[in-house]
Scaffold this motif. Structure first.
Motif, PDB file in Angstrom:
ATOM      1  N   TYR A 181      -4.024  13.508   3.248  1.00 28.72           N
ATOM      2  CA  TYR A 181      -4.350  12.022   3.193  1.00 28.72           C
ATOM      3  C   TYR A 181      -3.239  11.440   2.035  1.00 28.72           C
ATOM      4  N   ALA A 182      -3.400  11.987   1.077  1.00 28.74           N
ATOM      5  CA  ALA A 182      -2.083  11.519   0.045  1.00 28.74           C
ATOM      6  C   ALA A 182      -0.805  11.360   0.549  1.00 28.74           C
ATOM      7  N   GLN A 183      -0.390  12.587   1.230  1.00 32.87           N
ATOM      8  CA  GLN A 183       0.723  12.711   1.788  1.00 32.87           C
ATOM      9  C   GLN A 183       0.931  11.663   2.804  1.00 32.87           C
ATOM     10  N   GLY A 184       0.085  11.345   3.520  1.00 34.57           N
ATOM     11  CA  GLY A 184       0.307  10.501   4.892  1.00 34.57           C
ATOM     12  C   GLY A 184       0.577   8.891   4.167  1.00 34.57           C
ATOM     13  N   VAL A 185      -0.238   8.814   3.258  1.00 37.05           N
ATOM     14  CA  VAL A 185      -0.235   7.330   2.445  1.00 37.05           C
ATOM     15  C   VAL A 185       1.197   7.373   1.740  1.00 37.05           C
ATOM     16  N   ALA A 186       1.701   8.290   1.187  1.00 40.80           N
ATOM     17  CA  ALA A 186       2.952   8.196   0.671  1.00 40.80           C
ATOM     18  C   ALA A 186       3.924   7.979   1.517  1.00 40.80           C
ATOM     19  N   LYS A 187       3.790   8.865   2.657  1.00 36.06           N
ATOM     20  CA  LYS A 187       4.977   8.686   3.772  1.00 36.06           C
ATOM     21  C   LYS A 187       4.791   7.406   4.316  1.00 36.06           C
ATOM     22  N   GLY A 188       3.729   6.862   4.546  1.00 39.38           N
ATOM     23  CA  GLY A 188       3.396   5.411   5.054  1.00 39.38           C
ATOM     24  C   GLY A 188       3.951   4.363   4.323  1.00 39.38           C
ATOM     25  N   GLU A 189       3.999   4.312   2.965  1.00 36.79           N
ATOM     26  CA  GLU A 189       4.290   3.325   2.058  1.00 36.79           C
ATOM     27  C   GLU A 189       5.699   3.685   1.799  1.00 36.79           C
ATOM     28  N   ALA A 190       6.142   4.645   2.022  1.00 37.06           N
ATOM     29  CA  ALA A 190       7.915   4.974   1.800  1.00 37.06           C
ATOM     30  C   ALA A 190       8.410   4.102   2.973  1.00 37.06           C
ATOM     31  N   PHE A 191       7.829   4.147   4.276  1.00 37.96           N
ATOM     32  CA  PHE A 191       8.276   3.673   5.628  1.00 37.96           C
ATOM     33  C   PHE A 191       8.241   2.017   5.238  1.00 37.96           C
ATOM     34  N   LEU A 192       7.003   1.696   4.677  1.00 37.36           N
ATOM     35  CA  LEU A 192       6.818   0.084   4.636  1.00 37.36           C
ATOM     36  C   LEU A 192       7.944  -0.303   3.415  1.00 37.36           C
ATOM     37  N   ALA A 193       8.383   0.586   2.757  1.00 37.68           N
ATOM     38  CA  ALA A 193       9.259  -0.021   1.808  1.00 37.68           C
ATOM     39  C   ALA A 193      10.686  -0.326   2.676  1.00 37.68           C
ATOM     40  N   GLN A 194      10.992   0.483   3.492  1.00 35.26           N
ATOM     41  CA  GLN A 194      12.176  -0.204   4.560  1.00 35.26           C
ATOM     42  C   GLN A 194      11.751  -0.921   5.694  1.00 35.26           C
ATOM     43  N   LYS A 195      10.506  -1.091   6.145  1.00 37.84           N
ATOM     44  CA  LYS A 195      10.280  -1.840   7.218  1.00 37.84           C
ATOM     45  C   LYS A 195       8.734  -2.610   6.756  1.00 37.84           C
ATOM     46  N   PRO A 196       8.918  -3.585   6.084  1.00 37.38           N
ATOM     47  CA  PRO A 196       7.700  -4.001   5.442  1.00 37.38           C
ATOM     48  C   PRO A 196       6.905  -5.096   6.615  1.00 37.38           C
ATOM     49  N   TYR A 197       7.416  -5.309   7.590  1.00 40.66           N
ATOM     50  CA  TYR A 197       6.947  -6.006   8.464  1.00 40.66           C
ATOM     51  C   TYR A 197       6.142  -5.198   9.593  1.00 40.66           C
ATOM     52  N   ALA A 198       6.007  -3.699   9.507  1.00 42.26           N
ATOM     53  CA  ALA A 198       5.376  -2.696  10.129  1.00 42.26           C
ATOM     54  C   ALA A 198       3.759  -2.975  10.090  1.00 42.26           C
ATOM     55  N   ILE A 199       3.254  -3.731  10.363  1.00 40.82           N
ATOM     56  CA  ILE A 199       1.967  -4.152  10.008  1.00 40.82           C
ATOM     57  C   ILE A 199       0.836  -3.270  10.584  1.00 40.82           C
ATOM     58  N   ALA A 200       1.172  -2.442  11.687  1.00 45.13           N
ATOM     59  CA  ALA A 200       0.296  -1.421  12.449  1.00 45.13           C
ATOM     60  C   ALA A 200       0.198  -0.068  11.377  1.00 45.13           C
ATOM     61  N   VAL A 201       1.145  -0.125  10.564  1.00 48.36           N
ATOM     62  CA  VAL A 201       1.239   1.188   9.651  1.00 48.36           C
ATOM     63  C   VAL A 201       0.103   0.929   8.355  1.00 48.36           C
ATOM     64  N   LYS A 202       0.178  -0.346   7.973  1.00 54.72           N
ATOM     65  CA  LYS A 202      -0.853  -0.812   6.982  1.00 54.72           C
ATOM     66  C   LYS A 202      -2.288  -0.626   7.437  1.00 54.72           C
ATOM     67  N   ALA A 203      -2.428  -0.965   8.740  1.00 53.52           N
ATOM     68  CA  ALA A 203      -3.800  -0.672   9.269  1.00 53.52           C
ATOM     69  C   ALA A 203      -4.025   0.601   9.383  1.00 53.52           C
ATOM     70  N   GLN A 204      -3.091   1.363   9.611  1.00 53.75           N
ATOM     71  CA  GLN A 204      -3.472   2.937   9.825  1.00 53.75           C
ATOM     72  C   GLN A 204      -3.641   3.564   8.409  1.00 53.75           C
ATOM     73  N   LEU A 205      -3.029   3.078   7.436  1.00 57.72           N
ATOM     74  CA  LEU A 205      -3.252   3.579   6.062  1.00 57.72           C
ATOM     75  C   LEU A 205      -4.467   3.270   5.295  1.00 57.72           C
ATOM     76  N   ALA A 206      -5.077   2.163   5.865  1.00 60.99           N
ATOM     77  CA  ALA A 206      -6.568   1.630   5.132  1.00 60.99           C
ATOM     78  C   ALA A 206      -7.669   2.680   5.291  1.00 60.99           C
ATOM     79  N   PRO A 207      -7.978   3.076   6.322  1.00 60.10           N
ATOM     80  CA  PRO A 207      -9.124   4.124   6.332  1.00 60.10           C
ATOM     81  C   PRO A 207      -8.730   5.527   5.253  1.00 60.10           C
ATOM     82  N   ALA A 208      -7.635   5.774   5.374  1.00 56.16           N
ATOM     83  CA  ALA A 208      -7.278   6.956   4.486  1.00 56.16           C
ATOM     84  C   ALA A 208      -7.263   6.533   2.845  1.00 56.16           C
ATOM     85  N   LEU A 209      -6.980   5.343   2.540  1.00 56.96           N
ATOM     86  CA  LEU A 209      -6.931   4.870   1.037  1.00 56.96           C
ATOM     87  C   LEU A 209      -8.536   4.868   0.699  1.00 56.96           C
ATOM     88  N   ILE A 210      -9.386   4.643   1.460  1.00 56.18           N
ATOM     89  CA  ILE A 210     -10.920   4.567   1.182  1.00 56.18           C
ATOM     90  C   ILE A 210     -11.238   6.108   0.785  1.00 56.18           C
TER      91      ILE A 210
END
Length: 650
Positions: free
Chosen positions: A524-553
């Motif tokens: 989960y930590a790897q997934g969140v780190a990869k997702g946030e690195a992606f968001l740093a390049q493409k902050p408009y990728a809203i679906a990625v933020k939604a995918q990370l939310a259950p993992a963050l909990i």
């Protein structure tokens, strides 16, 4: 020792005495190579090749009278030289036997009954010839494409070959599913232009046959026509008259180099400018050169796409219209006009131009697809599908029209028809991974896991993709085969598909399948780190933020999980996937009623119910009566409370 004695002191047995099917011409060449008298032998490999070609074509062999003189005490007069030369002759004979696999001497190789070919871009011995070689590849592809009207022949476009980024026939077979590959090399000097062609079996990667086209450097048009004839012969297609021998070599070379510059991968405005200059120079030599004028119009259109300057669109239109005044059947001019009209929003004019393309060249797949999509843009979906059906009727053996109509049916919710279309595509391109991959994905969505696993494994055997590996992992997860699911997701990582989605799927497999909190937390930590690195390049990728939310909990960050989910819902609250992820997030935040509200909206929006019914992710929801009502199965199906059946999730 006895072998050496035979070579030194005895005349070799004529090949015709050993094998009656060896032609006399070939036997004579080998006999001369092994002559005891060095003066009777060939002076060079070029002379050998010349006589071998003459023998193959049934022409008279050289007499040896014009061979270059050899020093009396040369190496080849020695006994050692005689042995080496004789053995070299035997080796050359063996090699020639392997090379000439499709000559009249050794029989025609059996090509697949359903030929699906690709032309690998011709390489160049010298960089200065690279643009010429690529331009010749385009002409060769265009000349052979009309043969796809034949029920036994399909061929992929040059654009598809270049777009695949394949660097070898093996990669081309894996990426496009072809069973035959034509490749070759262009070499030139101040006198001659030579192109060596070979036909490669896409499955075994063995060379089936070779041809070489050699002409004076001043006969470029004859060379291009000869190349098309050689390729048609290799592919066992009928002979056809070609047209380039009537063009002057100077202007034809300029035009071919311009075409090659336009076709280079990742071409930039500078490449298009260079091509434009080359086409104009060709027209300075021959102002009536239709090929150069049509390609100049195409170059103007490419400049319009790159610069967005309307003046280039005007130039493209005027240039193509000038070509069509002289020749109303020029397909490239019609195609470029269609693209200009479509880009400027004149769909009616674009459709009329595409109809002209297909009238002059009904096998133009690009024009067929773009023509159909015009009706989609106008929301005339019945007419769009009718174009695909017409293409199927015209070429029932071809896989691409089946792919188009299957995609269309899937997008428009006709899943059963889509499955039939993808199966028909698979039957017509059995080595192409995409039909297996897509069928497997649909079957996972439907809960047909065993069929899905079979198709996805078939796809992976042809060409590993992230979608196939991820869907295979989900198919195993859905059946609660968690070890297999973990193996599939880890394979995706090993193949380089190292992204947040794969890591989050792997984490779910650990969390729900093995109850391994340590490995799950790391994933989960790897997934969140990869997702946030992606968001740093493409902050408009809203679906990625939604995918990370259950993992963050699960990582102990509920506040950030809620922030991510609130932002996703503020932007795309009606998206079924976002709603599904919101349900998972809010359930973990102990808001079950709101979670069930989002889950209900997700199901109504089309999220696969079977995944919710069977997923291990929802095991702690199953006692909730509202959840039971939402996910109730039709009579006769296994209950969602029965954990022994196949599961869906991930």
């Amino acid at each position: 020792v006895s072998l050496v004695d035979q070579v030194l002191h005895h005349d070799p047995i004529p090949l015709t005495k050993i094998r009656e099917d060896i032609p006399e011409g070939l036997a004579s060449v080998v006999q001369r190579m092994m002559a005891k008298d060095p003066e009777a032998r060939y002076a060079s490999a070029r002379e050998v090749l010349k006589d071998l070609v003459a023998a193959e074509q049934g022409e008279n062999l050289s007499t040896g009278a014009q061979r270059s003189t050899v020093q009396k005490e040369s190496f080849w007069k020695s006994r050692t030289g005689a042995v080496v030369f004789a053995l070299a002759g035997l080796i050359l004979f063996t090699l020639w036997s392997r090379i000439a696999t499709q000559s009249e001497w050794f029989g025609t190789p059996a090509l697949p009954p359903a030929k699906y070919a690709a032309i690998f871009p011709l390489s160049a011995e010298d960089n200065k010839s690279s643009a010429l070689a690529l331009g010749m590849t385009e002409i060769l592809t265009n000349n052979l494409m009309p043969f796809t009207a034949d029920s036994t022949f399909q061929m992929t476009s040059l654009a598809s070959v270049l777009g695949s980024s394949a660097s070898t026939p093996k990669e081309l077979r894996e990426l496009l599913g072809v069973n035959l590959v034509l490749r070759g090399e262009v070499a030139e000097d101040h006198r001659e232009l030579r192109t060596a062609l070979e036909l490669v079996d896409g499955r075994t990667l063995k060379v089936l046959e070779r041809r070489e086209v050699v002409t004076p450097i001043t006969d470029l048009g004859i060379h291009v026509d000869g190349l098309s004839s050689a390729a048609a012969e290799l592919l066992q297609l009928p002979e056809k008259g070609w047209k380039f021998q009537t063009l002057g070599s100077t202007e034809l070379r300029l035009c071919l180099e311009g075409m090659g510059s336009m076709r280079t991968m990742n071409s930039h405005e500078a490449d298009i400018e260079k091509a434009t200059t080359l086409f104009k120079r060709a027209l300075q030599v021959d102002p009536d050169m239709e090929l150069a004028t049509a390609h100049l119009g195409w170059a103007y259109f490419k400049q319009f796409l790159a610069s967005k300057e309307s003046a280039y669109a005007d130039s493209a239109r005027a240039t193509c219209e000038a070509v069509l005044l002289a020749n109303p059947d020029q397909p490239l001019a019609h195609r470029t006009l269609a693209q200009v009209h479509a880009k400027l929003g004149d769909l009616e004019a674009a459709a009329a131009s595409f109809e002209e393309v297909l009238r002059t060249n009904p096998t133009d797949e690009f024009a067929t697809l773009q023509y159909a999509r015009l009706f989609g843009r106008a929301h005339d979906y019945d007419r769009e599908r009718a174009v695909y059906e017409e293409a199927i009727q015209d070429r029932p053996h071809a896989w691409k029209p089946r792919f188009w109509v299957a995609n269309f049916d899937f997008v428009h919710g006709n899943v059963e028809a889509a499955k039939l279309g993808f199966k028909a595509m698979r039957d017509r391109a059995p080595d192409f991974y995409r039909s297996y991959d897509t069928l497997g994905a649909i079957q996972v969505m439907e809960g047909s896991y065993e069929e899905a696993v079979e198709n996805l494994n078939a796809a992976l055997a042809l060409h590993p993709t992230e979608s196939a590996l991820s869907n295979l992992g989900t198919a195993h997860f859905n059946q609660r085969a968690f070890e297999e699911a973990i193996a599939s997701y880890r394979s995706a990582l090993q193949f380089g598909f190292d992204n947040h989605a794969v890591w989050l799927n792997l984490a779910d497999a650990y969390y729900y399948g093995q109850e391994d909190s340590t490995q799950a937390k790391e994933a989960y930590a790897q997934g969140v780190a990869k997702g946030e690195a992606f968001l740093a390049q493409k902050p408009y990728a809203i679906a990625v933020k939604a995918q990370l939310a259950p993992a963050l909990i699960k990582l102990g960050e509920p506040k950030r999980a809620r922030e991510y989910m609130d932002e996703a819902l503020s932007k795309r609250s009606s998206d079924p996937m976002i709603q599904f992820l919101a349900a998972l997030t809010l359930w973990q935040l102990f808001e079950p009623e709101t979670a069930l509200d989002f889950l209900e909206e997700s199901i109504e929006g089309g999220y696969p119910l079977v995944w919710i019914q069977d997923s291990a992710v929802f095991d702690d929801w199953r006692d909730n009566r509202r959840f039971q009502a939402l996910t109730q199965r039709p009579d006769g199906e296994a209950s969602s409370d029965d954990n022994s059946g196949p599961r869906s999730g991930g």
